[in-house]
Motif scaffolding. Structure first.
Motif, PDB file in Angstrom:
ATOM      1  N   ASP A   7      30.465   8.208 -18.314  1.00  9.40           N
ATOM      2  CA  ASP A   7      29.206   8.588 -18.942  1.00  9.40           C
ATOM      3  C   ASP A   7      28.843  10.014 -18.570  1.00  9.40           C
ATOM      4  O   ASP A   7      27.943  10.256 -17.793  1.00  9.40           O
ATOM      5  CB  ASP A   7      28.100   7.610 -18.516  1.00  9.40           C
ATOM      6  CG  ASP A   7      26.849   7.743 -19.355  1.00  9.40           C
ATOM      7  OD1 ASP A   7      26.945   8.245 -20.494  1.00  9.40           O
ATOM      8  OD2 ASP A   7      25.781   7.353 -18.877  1.00  9.40           O
ATOM      9  N   GLY A   8      29.566  10.971 -19.113  1.00  8.46           N
ATOM     10  CA  GLY A   8      29.298  12.374 -18.863  1.00  8.46           C
ATOM     11  C   GLY A   8      29.553  13.172 -20.118  1.00  8.46           C
ATOM     12  O   GLY A   8      29.777  12.601 -21.192  1.00  8.46           O
ATOM     13  N   PRO A   9      29.527  14.491 -20.021  1.00 10.90           N
ATOM     14  CA  PRO A   9      29.802  15.308 -21.195  1.00 10.90           C
ATOM     15  C   PRO A   9      31.168  14.959 -21.788  1.00 10.90           C
ATOM     16  O   PRO A   9      32.163  14.873 -21.060  1.00 10.90           O
ATOM     17  CB  PRO A   9      29.787  16.742 -20.655  1.00 10.90           C
ATOM     18  CG  PRO A   9      29.014  16.678 -19.384  1.00 10.90           C
ATOM     19  CD  PRO A   9      29.271  15.301 -18.836  1.00 10.90           C
ATOM     20  N   ALA A  10      31.199  14.735 -23.093  1.00  7.76           N
ATOM     21  CA  ALA A  10      32.447  14.310 -23.723  1.00  7.76           C
ATOM     22  C   ALA A  10      32.547  14.780 -25.166  1.00  7.76           C
ATOM     23  O   ALA A  10      31.550  14.874 -25.877  1.00  7.76           O
ATOM     24  CB  ALA A  10      32.565  12.781 -23.686  1.00  7.76           C
ATOM     25  N   ILE A  11      33.770  15.042 -25.548  1.00  9.62           N
ATOM     26  CA  ILE A  11      34.128  15.253 -26.946  1.00  9.62           C
ATOM     27  C   ILE A  11      34.806  13.962 -27.368  1.00  9.62           C
ATOM     28  O   ILE A  11      35.839  13.584 -26.812  1.00  9.62           O
ATOM     29  CB  ILE A  11      35.113  16.422 -27.103  1.00  9.62           C
ATOM     30  CG1 ILE A  11      34.481  17.720 -26.633  1.00  9.62           C
ATOM     31  CG2 ILE A  11      35.597  16.518 -28.550  1.00  9.62           C
ATOM     32  CD1 ILE A  11      35.484  18.841 -26.418  1.00  9.62           C
ATOM     33  N   VAL A  12      34.206  13.261 -28.325  1.00 11.99           N
ATOM     34  CA  VAL A  12      34.817  12.047 -28.864  1.00 11.99           C
ATOM     35  C   VAL A  12      35.411  12.440 -30.208  1.00 11.99           C
ATOM     36  O   VAL A  12      34.689  12.782 -31.147  1.00 11.99           O
ATOM     37  CB  VAL A  12      33.787  10.909 -29.040  1.00 11.99           C
ATOM     38  CG1 VAL A  12      34.469   9.668 -29.583  1.00 11.99           C
ATOM     39  CG2 VAL A  12      33.084  10.606 -27.725  1.00 11.99           C
ATOM     40  N   ALA A  13      36.718  12.404 -30.293  1.00 18.05           N
ATOM     41  CA  ALA A  13      37.403  12.828 -31.508  1.00 18.05           C
ATOM     42  C   ALA A  13      37.859  11.618 -32.310  1.00 18.05           C
ATOM     43  O   ALA A  13      38.337  10.636 -31.756  1.00 18.05           O
ATOM     44  CB  ALA A  13      38.613  13.693 -31.155  1.00 18.05           C
ATOM     45  N   CYS A  14      37.702  11.707 -33.612  1.00 20.86           N
ATOM     46  CA  CYS A  14      38.205  10.670 -34.510  1.00 20.86           C
ATOM     47  C   CYS A  14      39.711  10.840 -34.612  1.00 20.86           C
ATOM     48  O   CYS A  14      40.194  11.867 -35.073  1.00 20.86           O
ATOM     49  CB  CYS A  14      37.569  10.823 -35.891  1.00 20.86           C
ATOM     50  SG  CYS A  14      38.288   9.715 -37.117  1.00 20.86           S
ATOM     51  N   ASN A  15      40.463   9.844 -34.157  1.00 15.72           N
ATOM     52  CA  ASN A  15      41.924   9.960 -34.172  1.00 15.72           C
ATOM     53  C   ASN A  15      42.557   9.503 -35.492  1.00 15.72           C
ATOM     54  O   ASN A  15      43.765   9.569 -35.659  1.00 15.72           O
ATOM     55  CB  ASN A  15      42.555   9.227 -32.984  1.00 15.72           C
ATOM     56  CG  ASN A  15      42.229   7.749 -32.943  1.00 15.72           C
ATOM     57  OD1 ASN A  15      41.773   7.160 -33.927  1.00 15.72           O
ATOM     58  ND2 ASN A  15      42.453   7.141 -31.794  1.00 15.72           N
ATOM     59  N   THR A  16      41.731   9.067 -36.442  1.00 14.99           N
ATOM     60  CA  THR A  16      42.261   8.642 -37.744  1.00 14.99           C
ATOM     61  C   THR A  16      41.796   9.546 -38.883  1.00 14.99           C
ATOM     62  O   THR A  16      42.050   9.254 -40.052  1.00 14.99           O
ATOM     63  CB  THR A  16      41.846   7.188 -38.056  1.00 14.99           C
ATOM     64  OG1 THR A  16      40.423   7.086 -38.040  1.00 14.99           O
ATOM     65  CG2 THR A  16      42.454   6.207 -37.058  1.00 14.99           C
ATOM     66  N   CYS A  17      41.129  10.641 -38.566  1.00 18.13           N
ATOM     67  CA  CYS A  17      40.620  11.552 -39.595  1.00 18.13           C
ATOM     68  C   CYS A  17      41.730  12.087 -40.483  1.00 18.13           C
ATOM     69  O   CYS A  17      42.882  12.243 -40.054  1.00 18.13           O
ATOM     70  CB  CYS A  17      39.929  12.751 -38.941  1.00 18.13           C
ATOM     71  SG  CYS A  17      38.161  12.561 -38.717  1.00 18.13           S
ATOM     72  N   ARG A  18      41.339  12.409 -41.688  1.00 12.13           N
ATOM     73  CA  ARG A  18      42.234  13.054 -42.643  1.00 12.13           C
ATOM     74  C   ARG A  18      42.730  14.379 -42.073  1.00 12.13           C
ATOM     75  O   ARG A  18      42.067  15.003 -41.260  1.00 12.13           O
ATOM     76  CB  ARG A  18      41.495  13.331 -43.949  1.00 12.13           C
ATOM     77  CG  ARG A  18      40.974  12.093 -44.648  1.00 12.13           C
ATOM     78  CD  ARG A  18      40.197  12.458 -45.903  1.00 12.13           C
ATOM     79  NE  ARG A  18      41.027  13.185 -46.865  1.00 12.13           N
ATOM     80  CZ  ARG A  18      41.913  12.606 -47.688  1.00 12.13           C
ATOM     81  NH1 ARG A  18      42.074  11.303 -47.673  1.00 12.13           N
ATOM     82  NH2 ARG A  18      42.622  13.328 -48.521  1.00 12.13           N
ATOM     83  N   HIS A  19      43.868  14.814 -42.565  1.00  7.52           N
ATOM     84  CA  HIS A  19      44.422  16.107 -42.159  1.00  7.52           C
ATOM     85  C   HIS A  19      43.607  17.256 -42.752  1.00  7.52           C
ATOM     86  O   HIS A  19      43.403  18.288 -42.115  1.00  7.52           O
ATOM     87  CB  HIS A  19      45.883  16.207 -42.606  1.00  7.52           C
ATOM     88  CG  HIS A  19      46.531  17.493 -42.253  1.00  7.52           C
ATOM     89  ND1 HIS A  19      46.848  17.845 -40.969  1.00  7.52           N
ATOM     90  CD2 HIS A  19      46.905  18.543 -43.022  1.00  7.52           C
ATOM     91  CE1 HIS A  19      47.391  19.037 -40.958  1.00  7.52           C
ATOM     92  NE2 HIS A  19      47.442  19.489 -42.197  1.00  7.52           N
ATOM     93  N   SER A  20      43.149  17.071 -43.974  1.00  5.10           N
ATOM     94  CA  SER A  20      42.375  18.099 -44.669  1.00  5.10           C
ATOM     95  C   SER A  20      41.591  17.426 -45.795  1.00  5.10           C
ATOM     96  O   SER A  20      41.716  16.218 -46.011  1.00  5.10           O
ATOM     97  CB  SER A  20      43.300  19.171 -45.249  1.00  5.10           C
ATOM     98  OG  SER A  20      44.115  18.620 -46.266  1.00  5.10           O
ATOM     99  N   ALA A  21      40.835  18.216 -46.531  1.00  7.56           N
ATOM    100  CA  ALA A  21      40.086  17.660 -47.665  1.00  7.56           C
ATOM    101  C   ALA A  21      41.028  17.088 -48.722  1.00  7.56           C
ATOM    102  O   ALA A  21      40.692  16.137 -49.419  1.00  7.56           O
ATOM    103  CB  ALA A  21      39.192  18.727 -48.277  1.00  7.56           C
ATOM    104  N   ASP A  22      42.234  17.654 -48.804  1.00  5.02           N
ATOM    105  CA  ASP A  22      43.178  17.266 -49.849  1.00  5.02           C
ATOM    106  C   ASP A  22      44.282  16.313 -49.408  1.00  5.02           C
ATOM    107  O   ASP A  22      44.961  15.747 -50.252  1.00  5.02           O
ATOM    108  CB  ASP A  22      43.831  18.522 -50.441  1.00  5.02           C
ATOM    109  CG  ASP A  22      42.808  19.466 -51.029  1.00  5.02           C
ATOM    110  OD1 ASP A  22      41.813  18.990 -51.616  1.00  5.02           O
ATOM    111  OD2 ASP A  22      42.991  20.685 -50.881  1.00  5.02           O
ATOM    112  N   ALA A  23      44.483  16.173 -48.106  1.00  2.00           N
ATOM    113  CA  ALA A  23      45.613  15.368 -47.628  1.00  2.00           C
ATOM    114  C   ALA A  23      45.209  14.466 -46.472  1.00  2.00           C
ATOM    115  O   ALA A  23      44.505  14.895 -45.553  1.00  2.00           O
ATOM    116  CB  ALA A  23      46.755  16.273 -47.184  1.00  2.00           C
ATOM    117  N   ARG A  24      45.686  13.245 -46.521  1.00  3.99           N
ATOM    118  CA  ARG A  24      45.421  12.282 -45.450  1.00  3.99           C
ATOM    119  C   ARG A  24      46.258  12.595 -44.218  1.00  3.99           C
ATOM    120  O   ARG A  24      45.811  12.458 -43.086  1.00  3.99           O
ATOM    121  CB  ARG A  24      45.735  10.887 -45.989  1.00  3.99           C
ATOM    122  CG  ARG A  24      45.477   9.784 -45.040  1.00  3.99           C
ATOM    123  CD  ARG A  24      45.721   8.463 -45.746  1.00  3.99           C
ATOM    124  NE  ARG A  24      45.923   7.421 -44.779  1.00  3.99           N
ATOM    125  CZ  ARG A  24      45.734   6.151 -45.019  1.00  3.99           C
ATOM    126  NH1 ARG A  24      45.372   5.756 -46.204  1.00  3.99           N
ATOM    127  NH2 ARG A  24      45.920   5.273 -44.081  1.00  3.99           N
TER     128      ARG A  24
END
Length: 135
Positions: A7-24
């Motif tokens: 429970d401290g400062p953290a960057i929570v990154a989405c590991n399933t996000c699309r590569h770009s607006a045009d490509a998964r």
């Protein structure tokens, strides 16, 4: 469904996000979120300044149109969701540089003059900490 983390400062990154607006995925079949997590961890390990900010990951932050999304959070501080990053070390460095300033701030507000160029234009939402609203 929930996994305990520090429970401290953290960057929570989405590991399933699309590569770009045009490509998964990229040409090798890798999602942008997974690439961004790898870049964040690589950059974090390369510089001791980033040791005070955890890099955490989870599937889907529900910001799919804003690919390569992260949530910056810390107890008692305003949180931020940022996205539309290129999943590379330049973006990871900008995110971590901002996160260092964020972690050092009293309430999560970082003066604009301290924002790395690489995070400008990437903010999606601001979220109040539990039990508070921002003024």
């Amino acid at each position: 469904m929930l996994i305990p983390v520090e429970d401290g400062p953290a960057i929570v990154a989405c590991n399933t996000c699309r590569h770009s607006a045009d490509a998964r995925e990229d040409d090798a079949g890798m999602r942008g979120g997974a690439q961004l997590v790898a870049a964040l961890r690589s950059v974090q390990q390369s510089d001791a300044r980033y040791a005070g900010v955890a890099v955490q990951e989870m599937p889907c932050l529900f910001a799919c149109t804003d690919f390569c999304t992260i949530h910056l959070r810390a107890p008692g501080k305003v949180g931020y969701v940022l996205g539309r990053f290129t999943p590379d070390e330049d973006a990871a460095t900008a995110i971590l540089d901002y996160a260092v300033h964020y972690a050092a701030s009293e309430h999560g507000r970082v003066p604009f003059k301290q924002w790395p160029q690489g995070v400008k234009g990437h903010f999606i939402t601001r979220t109040p900490p539990q039990g508070f609203v921002a003024e």
